[in-house]
Design an enzyme around this catalytic site. Structure first.
Site, mmCIF file in Angstrom:
data_model
loop_
_atom_site.group_PDB
_atom_site.id
_atom_site.type_symbol
_atom_site.label_atom_id
_atom_site.label_comp_id
_atom_site.label_asym_id
_atom_site.label_seq_id
_atom_site.Cartn_x
_atom_site.Cartn_y
_atom_site.Cartn_z
ATOM 1 N N GLY A 1 4.877 -1.382 7.708
ATOM 2 C CA GLY A 1 4.708 -1.224 6.261
ATOM 3 C C GLY A 1 3.262 -1.406 5.852
ATOM 4 N N GLN A 2 2.994 -1.136 4.584
ATOM 5 C CA GLN A 2 1.648 -1.240 4.047
ATOM 6 C C GLN A 2 1.722 -1.825 2.651
ATOM 7 O OE1 GLN A 2 -1.504 -0.306 5.325
ATOM 8 N NE2 GLN A 2 -2.340 -1.241 3.472
ATOM 9 N N GLY A 3 0.912 -2.827 2.369
ATOM 10 C CA GLY A 3 0.926 -3.437 1.046
ATOM 11 C C GLY A 3 -0.463 -3.826 0.611
ATOM 12 N N GLY A 4 -0.535 -4.468 -0.559
ATOM 13 C CA GLY A 4 -1.822 -4.913 -1.072
ATOM 14 C C GLY A 4 -2.472 -5.921 -0.152
ATOM 15 N N ASP B 1 8.301 -14.316 -6.404
ATOM 16 C CA ASP B 1 8.420 -12.880 -6.129
ATOM 17 C C ASP B 1 9.681 -12.590 -5.323
ATOM 18 O OD1 ASP B 1 7.595 -10.255 -6.411
ATOM 19 O OD2 ASP B 1 6.395 -10.266 -4.570
#
Length: 842
Positions: free
Chosen positions: A532-535, A650
């Site tokens: 995955g890819q996130g901030g 979150d």
């Protein structure tokens, strides 16, 4: 042959005697009392299920006899109600009878036909009859209409049975209470009563002579009495309290969850309120005795005294900022005189004196896990802790306040009396103190001197340092980040084998993996291993030398937000160990890289299944129910059971990872916060979270607490049940949120099961689904005080007790931010394509 004849004769005699005694017993037992059938000595009136019986009895060591009700077939006899408790019959009077008189009343007459006791009500006809119900209630019924004309539950003695009521009607002045026996051999009214106070919210009192308190329960919080923490061990509290404001009534009753379990509450002749239970053939046992120790005795430590049972120290101490009123009496163990304030409050001083003490305003000191003191006042219009605190601070006569879950704002303007410290389960109170008493007398003087000195030095140095500071800021920030990481991560490099890692490792020394081992495990961060890819940065799947699969979270060098999140995760999750939290194996800080290494979750995240048309079919109801329970237990650990008090901030579907058995694990602690000390709420100007899961008070005002996570959990429940996203939900062409649709079904009493994911078909428990929806709606209440705590949520999900009714929750996010177009943009931050939004608060 003679021997056989003798055996047959004995058998015949045995059978004859058995039938004779049985017929005698049946003849001596009645199931009603009518004009033609009275109750005499040697007879008893039985309830239909033979649970209770009524008859004549004589207490131990007594020369009197009475008519009473007791449990049938239980030895020794335990009397729960007495008709003629104030007018006994002599033990020699064997001709007394309980009968229906000419006027239709139930009457007890002695051998001379003198009336000893009567129901004394208006009876429409003389065809009335008396029956004893299985709940222990003796009822006089009209023979024609069947209407109840009188019942023993309206005329209580020393015992409360399930179905009977203790309470009051403020409009009519009616009051129902328990009164003790005078002694074990004398059932006439004694010195002690148990009653419900007319405070709001009410509490139970045990009183001596109807006025002097012996013990009290603390206020009712809609689930239990707050001063009885033992009652909170199970959500199935033994009590039920119903208030009707229009009628002016408040009544307390005992719940009865299982017909095979007997329960009762009574007040003894010694002034002890006792809750007792009996299951099957087992003996009676006491659930709770009150008072049970010296600290439970009302006002044991006097005004502003705090009582705590201790093996070595005195049980009484003064509240911080207070001292014993009489040191001499206090040293003798006589604490009833209590304590007095050491320092006069600033608000009580003259205007000149207040001006000279400017900046040293009064404050509040928090005392936790206590029975809240008596003489509280409920202030309904103040809906949050801040307004409650402000109310008290602006009123000098207010000596303390508390904001209690299930109640709201309570304030005190009198001496704080009857404070008891519990080992668990108590409430918190904020006591008003002078500034000196809050910071310490000596500390206050030192602070004044120190502030003056520092101010002078700072003024002279400011010009010189301001330029230097600007030049070195960026360099220091980078160095500090690396230093923080180095401190948290152990400097002994990990070999790349999971065998050297133990779950029992010292959390302050998180193992550090060598960068070369991480590169080898991920094939140099090969794109085919990317999860995955996130901030924060990309997340990769890896495999250590011993074959252990890992998830590698790599901080992006261009992510300013990610640096803080990295520090947060290392600091928090390295100290947290729970089966429903994702496990942090180690970290890597080398050659500019900042990497976190987690256990690998083969089933990825919950959203991978839940929001995928094909994937959701793999989530049967048992799996979904297990996920709800697991996440709830994980939150209880974060909020209450861990070494830290952590607010996740979150919580959402994409941050729930699933192991090989589909067990849930909460992940992504980048936005989590630790609650320091006694804080219950925090205000932040940086609002970070995911729209659709953020509570109203957090999204609008930046205020977050445990209840913020509770709100998110409520959304999570509804999404797991429905298989739909809260913010991307449409039903019947009406673009409502998922919360709005759930409330619509609930409030309109429509088919609540319409919310269920169609992929489940009929393979689910309707009762469990409805209960989960109910709990979910309680969790997403608009006001934080109306939401349950996570420990309460776990108990609600695990039991079948009646739940509070939810209020209308907030429906849409348009109401929070004006319109959809004004919503902050979202950016991906986690390995599971989770979204995080940030809004700058005002």
């Amino acid at each position: 042959m003679g021997g056989k004849d003798t055996d047959y004769s004995r058998l015949f005699v045995s059978v004859f005697l058995t039938f004779y005694l049985l017929s005698f017993q049946i003849c001596s037992a009645l199931y009603n009392i009518t004009r033609s059938q009275a109750l005499s000595h040697g007879q008893t009136l039985l309830s239909p299920g033979r649970i209770f019986e009524l008859g004549f009895f004589t207490p131990n060591n007594s020369q009197n006899q009475y008519v009473g009700i007791w449990y049938s077939q239980i030895s020794p006899r335990m009397v729960v109600w007495v008709a003629n408790r104030e007018n006994p019959i002599t033990i020699t009077d064997s001709l007394a009878r309980l009968m229906i008189s000419d006027d239709g009343n139930l009457k007890l007459v002695d051998g001379n036909q003198n009336s000893v006791w009567s129901t004394n009500v208006q009876v429409p006809s003389n065809s009335s009859a008396v029956v004893l119900l299985d709940g222990g209630n003796l009822v006089l019924k009209d023979g024609k209409s069947g209407v109840n004309l009188w019942q023993s539950f309206d005329h209580l003695g020393d015992t409360l049975l399930p179905g009977a009521l203790v309470g009051f009607n403020v409009k009519t002045g009616e009051k129902e209470f328990l009164s003790s026996w005078k002694s074990e051999s004398n059932p006439s009214p004694g010195n002690f009563t148990t009653e419900l106070s007319q405070q709001r919210p009410p509490q139970i009192f045990v009183l001596f002579n109807g006025s002097s308190p012996i013990w009290r329960s603390g206020p009712w919080n809609r689930l239990r009495f707050t001063g009885m923490p033992r009652m909170g061990l199970s959500y199935r509290t033994v009590f039920d309290l119903v208030e009707d404001v229009e009628k002016g009534t408040t009544f307390l009753s005992l719940k009865n969850y299982n017909s095979s379990i007997l329960s009762k509450m009574f007040v003894s002749s010694e002034g002890v309120m006792r809750l007792m239970s009996k299951e099957g053939q087992k003996d009676w046992y006491s659930i709770c005795d009150s008072p049970s120790d010296q600290c439970e005795v009302y006002g044991a430590c006097g005004p502003f005294g705090v009582c705590k049972i201790s093996e070595s120290d005195p049980i009484c101490n003064c509240v911080k900022g207070f001292a014993p009123k009489s040191v001499e009496e206090w040293s003798k163990g006589n604490w009833t005189g209590g304590c007095v304030r050491e320092t006069e409050l600033l608000c009580e001083k003259s205007a000149i004196s207040i001006a000279s003490h400017k900046g040293n305003e009064d404050g509040f000191f928090k005392i936790e896990d206590i029975k809240l003191p008596d003489f509280y006042r409920y202030v309904e219009e103040y809906k949050d802790v801040y307004s409650c605190q402000k109310l008290c601070l602006n009123n000098c006569s207010c000596v303390a306040y508390a904001f209690v879950n299930g109640i709201g704002c309570l304030v005190w303007s009198e001496s704080l009396i009857d404070i008891q410290v519990f080992s668990y389960g108590g409430e918190a109170i904020f006591v008003r103190l002078a500034h000196e008493d809050l910071v310490g007398r000596h500390a206050s003087k030192k602070i004044i001197i120190a502030v003056s000195t520092v101010s002078s030095v700072a003024t002279l140095s400011l010009v010189f340092f301001i330029g230097l500071y600007r030049w070195r800021t960026s360099q220091k920030r980078k160095a500090k980040s690396m230093k923080d990481f180095d401190f948290i991560c152990s400097r002994s490099h990990h070999s790349g084998s999971s065998d050297q890692f133990s779950e029992q490792h010292d959390s302050s020394e998180l193992p550090t993996f060598a960068l070369n081992n991480i590169l080898a495990a991920t094939d140099y961060f090969n794109k085919t291993n990317k999860l995955g890819q996130g901030g924060f940065g990309p997340v990769f799947k890896g495999r250590l030398k011993d074959g252990t699969e890992i998830a590698v979270k790599r901080l992006s060098s261009s992510s300013g937000q990610g640096i803080q999140e990295f520090k947060n995760e290392v600091t928090l999750i390295s100290k947290l160990q729970h089966r429903n939290l994702v496990r942090l194996i180690g970290c890597c800080v080398e050659k500019g890289e900042k990497i976190l290494i987690y256990e690998f979750m083969p089933n990825k995240s919950l959203d991978y299944f839940l929001f995928d048309p094909r994937g959701r079919a793999q989530l049967d109801w048992a799996t979904r129910f297990n996920i709800i329970h697991g996440v709830a237990r994980g939150l209880v650990y974060l909020h209450r059971d861990s070494c830290l008090r952590v607010i996740h901030r979150d919580l959402k579907v994409s941050n729930i990872l699933l192991d090989e058995k589909m067990n849930p694990k909460i992940s992504d602690f980048g936005l989590a916060r630790i609650f320091q000390g006694t804080l219950d709420l925090v205000n932040t100007h940086k609002i970070a979270g995911t729209l659709g899961y953020m509570s109203p008070e957090y999204a609008i005002g930046g205020i977050f607490s445990e209840k913020s996570d509770v709100f998110s959990f409520g959304v999570l429940i509804l999404e797991i049940i429905s298989g739909s996203k809260n913010t991307n939900f449409a039903q019947d062409d009406e673009h409502l949120s998922l919360i709005a649709y759930a409330w619509h079904l609930w409030s309109e009493s429509k088919g609540l099961l319409d919310l269920v994911d169609k992929a489940l078909g009929d393979s689910y428990s309707s009762a469990e689904v409805i209960r989960c929806v109910h709990v979910g709606l309680l969790c997403v209440q608009d006001h934080a005080v109306d939401r349950p705590t996570m420990p309460e949520v776990v108990l609600m999900l695990s039991n079948e007790a009646e739940l509070p009714h939810p209020k209308q929750p907030p429906f849409t996010f348009q109401s929070l931010f004006g319109s959809e177009s004004q919503l902050p943009s979202a950016s991906k931050v986690s390995m599971n394509e989770a979204t995080t939004s940030e809004t700058e608060g005002q």
